[in-house]
Design a protein around this motif. Structure first.
Motif, short mmCIF file in Angstrom:
data_model
loop_
_atom_site.label_atom_id
_atom_site.label_comp_id
_atom_site.label_asym_id
_atom_site.label_seq_id
_atom_site.Cartn_x
_atom_site.Cartn_y
_atom_site.Cartn_z
N GLU A 1 43.02 55.27 44.21
CA GLU A 1 42.79 54.21 44.99
C GLU A 1 41.44 53.33 44.22
O GLU A 1 41.43 52.07 44.45
N ILE A 2 40.70 54.20 43.61
CA ILE A 2 39.50 53.56 42.99
C ILE A 2 40.17 52.77 41.77
O ILE A 2 39.74 51.65 41.40
N PHE B 1 33.25 55.90 48.91
CA PHE B 1 34.06 54.94 49.62
C PHE B 1 35.19 55.79 50.41
O PHE B 1 35.98 55.31 51.37
N LEU C 1 32.19 56.13 38.81
CA LEU C 1 33.32 56.79 38.95
C LEU C 1 33.35 57.99 39.67
O LEU C 1 33.94 58.22 40.67
N ALA D 1 41.52 49.30 42.22
CA ALA D 1 40.43 48.25 42.02
C ALA D 1 40.14 47.80 40.67
O ALA D 1 39.88 46.65 40.73
N PHE E 1 40.92 59.15 43.55
CA PHE E 1 40.69 58.34 42.27
C PHE E 1 41.67 57.21 42.04
O PHE E 1 41.48 56.11 41.42
N VAL F 1 32.14 50.12 37.79
CA VAL F 1 32.71 50.99 38.55
C VAL F 1 33.18 52.10 37.67
O VAL F 1 33.25 53.44 38.26
N LEU G 1 34.85 46.53 48.03
CA LEU G 1 35.07 46.79 46.66
C LEU G 1 36.46 45.72 46.00
O LEU G 1 36.11 45.37 44.88
N TYR H 1 35.44 49.60 51.14
CA TYR H 1 36.69 49.71 50.18
C TYR H 1 37.14 48.29 50.07
O TYR H 1 37.66 47.65 49.06
N ARG I 1 37.68 57.54 49.40
CA ARG I 1 39.20 57.10 48.76
C ARG I 1 39.31 57.99 47.66
O ARG I 1 38.32 58.85 46.97
N LEU J 1 32.40 57.48 43.18
CA LEU J 1 32.77 56.50 44.11
C LEU J 1 34.03 57.18 45.18
O LEU J 1 33.83 56.58 46.36
N PRO J 2 34.82 57.97 44.93
CA PRO J 2 35.66 58.64 45.83
C PRO J 2 34.86 59.17 47.18
O PRO J 2 35.12 58.99 48.29
#
Length: 408
Positions: free
Chosen positions: A56-57, A50, A43, A60, A54, A39, A111, A108, A52, A46-47
Motif C-alpha cells: 500500500e505504501i 500509516f 519507508l 503511493a 508495504f 517516502v 499520503l 493514508y 498500511r 511508514l507501515p
C-alpha cells in the motif's frame, strides 16, 4: 571572453553566467531528489505510521510516478514555450507544499493526495532543468555541467536518509515530511529572489537559422527510434537503481540480519558514492564520444555486484562496501546517459526531448515499487538484488545495441 563554438545554442555567454545558471539549476535538482526520496527514505517507518502494508505504501510511490509520467512530456512543451525558470519555480513550490500538507494533515488518504501533487511537481524538473542547461552551457563543458547537475541530484538522494530519518527519530515522521516541504518552498523563494533567468538560459537561433526562418522542430520529428530507445533505457534504469535506492535498506534488515542503522549506513554510502561516480563520469563524458560503451561497461559491473548480494550473505562491512562500489559505478553512467539524450534532441527542443525521454523513469516507477514491495511482503528480500541485477543486464544490452545503431 572566449567565443562559443558555432554548434552552441547560445551566443555571448560568459563562464560566470554559466556558473550562476548551473548553481541555481543544480540546487533545484538537489531538492527534487530529496522529494523523490522522502517516502523511500522513511519507508521502514511508514507501515507503522500509516497502519498500511508495504504494498500500500508502494502504491503511493506508483501514483507519484503515474502523475509524473502523464505530465512530464507536456511540461517539456510548457518549459520551451513559457520559460523554464517559471515552470521550475512552480514545481519547487508545489512539491514543498505537498509534503508540508502531509505533515500537517497525516493519513493514508492524504499520503496519496500529496504524492499525486508531488508527482506533478516532479514532472517539471527534468524538462526545465535540462532545457536551461542545454541552452546556457558551452558545448565543450556540457559533460561536466551535466555531471555537476546530476551530482547535486544524487547528493540530494544521499542526504535524504540521514536527514529525514534523523528528523523522524527526533521529532516524529510528520516533522520529517515538514522538513522536505520547507526545503522545497525555501529554494523556490531563493529562485525568485535571484531575479530573472540569465541571458545564458535563453535560446537564440543561429544567424543561418534566422535567415532561413527555420521553424521549431515539429512534434512528429521528435519521436524518433533513438528517443524511444533512450526512453526504454530510462525505464530499465529506474527499475534497477530505483529498486536498490528505495528497498535495499528494508531488504538488508529483513534478509541479512543487519539492523536498521547498519542498513541505512550501507544505503547512504551507495548514494554518496553514486554522487562521486557522477563527477567521475562527467570527466569521461567530455573525453570520449563513445558514451554508450562507457554506460554499458559501468552498468555491467554494477549488475555483477547486485548478483553477488543476491546470492551470498555478506557481513555488514562487506555489504556496505559492495553497495558503495555499486553506487560509484552506477553514477558513472549518468553524464554519458545525458549526453546521449542531448545528442538526440534538435536545437530548441531540448526540454521537450528530455521530457519525453524522462517519462521512462516514471514508467519504471509505475511497476518497480509494487514489484519490490510485493517481494518484501512475500518474505523474499534477497530477490530485491536479483531482480535489480536482471534489469541492469537488460540495460547493458539495450545500450550496446543503441550505441551500435548510432555509429556512422
Amino acid at each position: 571572453m572566449t567565443s562559443l563554438p558555432d554548434t552552441s545554442p547560445v551566443r555571448g555567454t560568459t563562464q560566470s553566467a554559466e556558473r550562476l545558471l548551473l548553481g541555481k539549476v543544480s540546487l533545484a535538482h538537489l531538492v527534487s531528489h530529496v522529494h523523490i526520496m522522502t517516502v523511500p527514505a522513511l519507508l521502514p517507518l511508514l507501515p507503522g505510521h500509516f497502519g498500511r502494508s508495504f504494498v500500500e505504501i508502494g502504491a503511493a510511490l506508483t501514483l507519484f510516478n503515474l502523475v509524473s509520467l502523464v505530465v512530464q512530456a507536456p511540461m517539456g512543451f510548457v518549459s520551451d514555450r513559457l520559460g523554464a525558470r517559471r515552470v521550475l519555480i512552480a514545481g519547487l513550490m508545489l512539491g514543498g507544499l505537498s509534503f508540508l500538507t502531509l505533515a500537517l494533515a497525516p493519513g493514508y488518504g492524504m499520503l496519496l493526495a500529496a504524492m499525486a501533487a508531488a508527482g506533478l511537481a516532479n514532472g517539471v524538473y527534468h524538462p526545465a532543468n535540462y532545457a536551461l542547461l542545454a541552452r546556457g552551457i558551452d558545448g565543450a563543458r556540457m559533460g561536466r555541467a551535466f555531471s555537476i547537475h546530476t551530482f547535486a541530484g544524487y547528493l540530494g538522494t544521499a542526504i535524504s536518509p540521514p536527514l529525514l530519518l534523523g528528523a523522524a527519530a527526533l521529532f516524529g515522521v510528520s516533522k520529517a515530511f515538514a522538513v522536505a516541504g520547507v526545503l522545497g518552498i525555501g529554494v523556490g523563494f531563493i529562485m525568485l529572489a535571484t531575479g530573472r533567468e540569465a541571458p545564458a538560459a535563453r535560446y537564440e537561433p543561429r544567424a543561418s537559422e534566422r535567415a532561413e526562418g527555420m521553424p521549431r522542430p515539429p512534434r512528429a520529428r521528435l519521436i524518433t527510434g533513438t528517443v524511444v530507445a533512450l526512453m526504454g533505457m530510462f525505464v530499465l534504469l529506474n527499475l534497477s537503481t530505483g529498486g536498490i535506492q528505495s528497498f535495499s535498506a528494508s531488504a538488508l534488515v529483513m534478509g541479512y540480519g543487519i539492523d536498521l542503522a547498519g542498513a541505512n549506513t550501507a544505503l547512504t554510502l551507495f548514494l554518496f558514492m553514486s554522487a562521486g561516480g557522477v563527477l567521475a563520469g562527467g570527466t569521461l563524458a567530455d573525453r570520449t564520444s563513445r558514451h554508450g560503451v562507457v554506460a554499458a561497461a559501468a552498468f555491467l559491473a554494477t549488475a555483477v555486484i547486485a548478483g553477488i548480494l543476491a546470492t551470498t550473505t555478506p557481513s555488514v562491512l562487506v555489504a556496505t562496501l559492495l553497495l558503495g562500489l555499486a553506487g560509484f559505478l552506477s553514477g558513472i553512467i549518468t553524464p554519458s546517459r545525458d549526453m546521449l539524450v542531448r545528442a538526440a534532441a534538435p536545437k530548441g527542443a531540448e526540454g521537450i526531448v528530455f521530457g519525453i525521454v524522462s517519462t521512462g523513469f516514471n514508467i519504471g516507477g509505475l511497476v518497480g515499487p509494487l514489484l519490490y514491495a510485493a517481494l518484501l511482503d512475500q518474505g523474499q528480500p534477497r530477490a530485491i538484488f536479483a531482480v535489480a541485477a536482471g534489469f541492469m543486464l537488460l540495460t547493458v544490452v539495450l545500450t550496446l545495441v543503441q550505441d551500435r545503431r548510432a555509429r556512422p
